[in-house]
Design a protein around this motif. Structure first.
Motif, PDB file in Angstrom:
ATOM      1  N   ASP A 147     -79.172 -10.760  40.659  1.00 11.25           N
ATOM      2  CA  ASP A 147     -78.934  -9.427  40.547  1.00 11.25           C
ATOM      3  C   ASP A 147     -78.433  -8.537  40.720  1.00 11.25           C
ATOM      4  OD1 ASP A 147     -79.979 -10.073  37.621  1.00 11.25           O
ATOM      5  OD2 ASP A 147     -82.559 -10.114  38.592  1.00 11.25           O
ATOM      6  N   ASP A 148     -78.479  -8.406  41.985  1.00  8.64           N
ATOM      7  CA  ASP A 148     -77.517  -7.535  43.240  1.00  8.64           C
ATOM      8  C   ASP A 148     -75.740  -7.203  42.726  1.00  8.64           C
ATOM      9  OD1 ASP A 148     -79.446  -6.864  43.527  1.00  8.64           O
ATOM     10  OD2 ASP A 148     -80.174  -8.025  45.921  1.00  8.64           O
ATOM     11  N   ASN A 151     -75.695  -5.336  39.665  1.00 10.71           N
ATOM     12  CA  ASN A 151     -75.440  -3.844  39.186  1.00 10.71           C
ATOM     13  C   ASN A 151     -74.354  -3.601  40.164  1.00 10.71           C
ATOM     14  OD1 ASN A 151     -77.846  -4.268  38.178  1.00 10.71           O
ATOM     15  ND2 ASN A 151     -79.558  -4.665  40.081  1.00 10.71           N
ATOM     16  N   GLU A 154     -71.229  -3.142  38.300  1.00  7.91           N
ATOM     17  CA  GLU A 154     -71.658  -2.314  36.985  1.00  7.91           C
ATOM     18  C   GLU A 154     -71.390  -1.054  37.819  1.00  7.91           C
ATOM     19  OE1 GLU A 154     -74.618  -1.435  33.249  1.00  7.91           O
ATOM     20  OE2 GLU A 154     -76.212  -1.243  35.192  1.00  7.91           O
ATOM     21  N   ARG A 155     -71.813  -0.593  38.540  1.00  6.41           N
ATOM     22  CA  ARG A 155     -71.451   0.419  39.700  1.00  6.41           C
ATOM     23  C   ARG A 155     -70.351   0.951  40.328  1.00  6.41           C
ATOM     24  NH1 ARG A 155     -76.335  -0.838  41.942  1.00  6.41           N
ATOM     25  NH2 ARG A 155     -75.022  -1.602  44.092  1.00  6.41           N
ATOM     26  N   SER A 336     -78.787   0.936  32.225  1.00 10.88           N
ATOM     27  CA  SER A 336     -79.033   0.296  33.764  1.00 10.88           C
ATOM     28  C   SER A 336     -79.101   0.110  34.024  1.00 10.88           C
ATOM     29  CB  SER A 336     -77.266  -0.272  34.078  1.00 10.88           C
ATOM     30  OG  SER A 336     -76.794  -0.687  33.037  1.00 10.88           O
ATOM     31  N   GLN A 338     -81.332   0.998  38.382  1.00 10.80           N
ATOM     32  CA  GLN A 338     -80.559   0.934  39.419  1.00 10.80           C
ATOM     33  C   GLN A 338     -81.550   0.266  40.552  1.00 10.80           C
ATOM     34  OE1 GLN A 338     -77.591   2.335  40.001  1.00 10.80           O
ATOM     35  NE2 GLN A 338     -77.314   2.033  38.026  1.00 10.80           N
ATOM     36  N   THR A 339     -81.186  -0.387  40.578  1.00 11.05           N
ATOM     37  CA  THR A 339     -82.972  -1.570  41.508  1.00 11.05           C
ATOM     38  C   THR A 339     -82.511  -0.959  43.214  1.00 11.05           C
ATOM     39  OG1 THR A 339     -81.116  -3.245  42.290  1.00 11.05           O
ATOM     40  CG2 THR A 339     -82.132  -3.592  40.180  1.00 11.05           C
TER      41      THR A 339
END
Length: 366
Positions: A147-148, A151, A154-155, A336, A338-339
């Motif tokens: 998942d990291d 993300n 995407e960033r 999305s 942001q974790t």
């Protein structure tokens, strides 16, 4: 032998992060609007003045991500360990004999420099030099899960002005993860062990998540090992893994302890391309697929069916949108999440100075 130890320390470098905060990308509603200000893993606020046309990646994981979102044309510099990527040999090599070549990076006049956390941890002074030269440098946090990685993909799309491509690739990865979970719903998961040069991937590592997503239990995590850690023969015998996962550059474990395991006795050693298994980048999904195919062939076939169904649905979506009447409420896209990602914990024991030197030298390979 020293070279093998150094290669092993490649992945270990990520556990010495020691940085406080994740990269915070611009709000979803303002994606790809420049100037853009983000806060990176060092807590530094970085302003990206305009849509970057010249990007330097200091580690192959960042380069792979740019390739995967179709933005390789914007990359002007890569590290020597990214040369496996198609067309990377045509880019400037920003690696020097002692690490990142600061002068080479500055000479490329990049609009943005992407620095994975392992690079920063190994060479913080060189990152500081780049910033002192007026360059926009973004340091990423250590990713502890797929998942990291999703993300971060995407960033990177957001910060390089490739929002749609970054979101699309990230959504594809999320869909693949969901489809693997669906295909493995009723599967019994055997114990697996990631092994490379006497080390393993314990809890809080993205490699552990790669294994679990592919249908294994991570024996190292269940044995309370955290991060990338050494594993002794006694632990291997006690664990008795049914499958052993190794990167393609590592030798098959062949000590008496490993030879006594069910995995070795039954020939269940899964070799996965190192650039997929050990880089926190989009192709890590393919590492999970390789594991699933070897461990759960029936579930893998079901997974392929689900992937085809997902692809067909994605193709049909634009047609559905055109059929929406004027009175229908417009469909919204969820923001999305942001974790908050933190650095993987280090070892309980003090790492030797030699190991630290090796990690610093080869951290840039992650």
């Amino acid at each position: 032998m020293i070279q093998r130890i150094f290669v092993a320390l490649l992945v270990l470098a990520t556990v010495f992060a020691g940085v406080p905060a994740p990269v915070a990308a611009a709000d979803h509603a303002e994606q790809c609007t420049f100037p853009m200000t983000v806060t990176d893993a060092t807590g530094t606020e970085v302003t990206i003045s305009e849509d970057p046309e010249r990007v330097v990646t200091t580690n192959p994981s960042a380069a792979q991500t740019m390739w995967e979102i179709g933005a390789k044309a914007e990359v002007v510099g890569v590290s020597q360990y990214a040369m496996y990527l198609d067309g990377a040999s045509e880019k400037a090599n920003v690696s020097g004999s002692g690490g990142l070549n600061v002068e080479a990076v500055i000479g490329l006049e990049p609009d943005l420099v992407l620095v994975p956390n392992s690079s920063y941890t190994a060479e913080p002074d060189r990152v500081r030099q780049l910033r002192d030269a007026g360059l926009s440098v973004v340091v990423f946090e250590t990713g502890n899960s797929l998942d990291d990685v999703v993300n971060k993909t995407e960033r990177i799309g957001t910060m390089t002005g490739n929002c749609e491509a970054g979101e699309t690739r990230a959504d594809e990865m999320r869909t693949s993860i969901e489809n693997m979970e669906r295909a493995l719903e009723d599967a019994e998961r055997p114990v697996g062990l990631n092994s490379f040069f006497g080390y393993t991937s314990g809890a809080n590592t993205f490699i552990s998540d790669v294994m679990v997503t592919g249908g294994l239990r991570n024996g190292a995590a269940e044995a309370n090992l955290t991060g990338f850690a050494q594993i002794n023969d006694e632990a291997v015998v006690k664990m008795n893994p049914e499958y052993i996962v190794i990167p393609s550059h590592a030798p098959h474990p062949s000590s008496p302890a490993y030879n006594s395991t069910t995995a070795v006795k039954e020939g269940n050693v899964i070799v996965v391309e190192a650039n997929k298994l050990q880089q926190p980048a989009p192709r890590a999904i393919e590492a999970s697929e390789a594991i699933m195919k070897a461990v759960h062939p029936d579930a893998y076939e079901r997974y392929l069916e689900l992937e085809n169904e997902s692809a067909a649905t994605a193709t049909e979506e634009p047609q559905t949108a055109t059929e929406t009447t004027a009175t229908d409420a417009p469909e919204t896209t969820a923001t999305s999440e942001q974790t908050t990602e933190t650095s993987a914990p280090g070892f309980g024991a003090v790492v030797s100075l030699v190991a630290l030197a090796g990690a610093a030298l080869l951290a840039r390979r992650a």
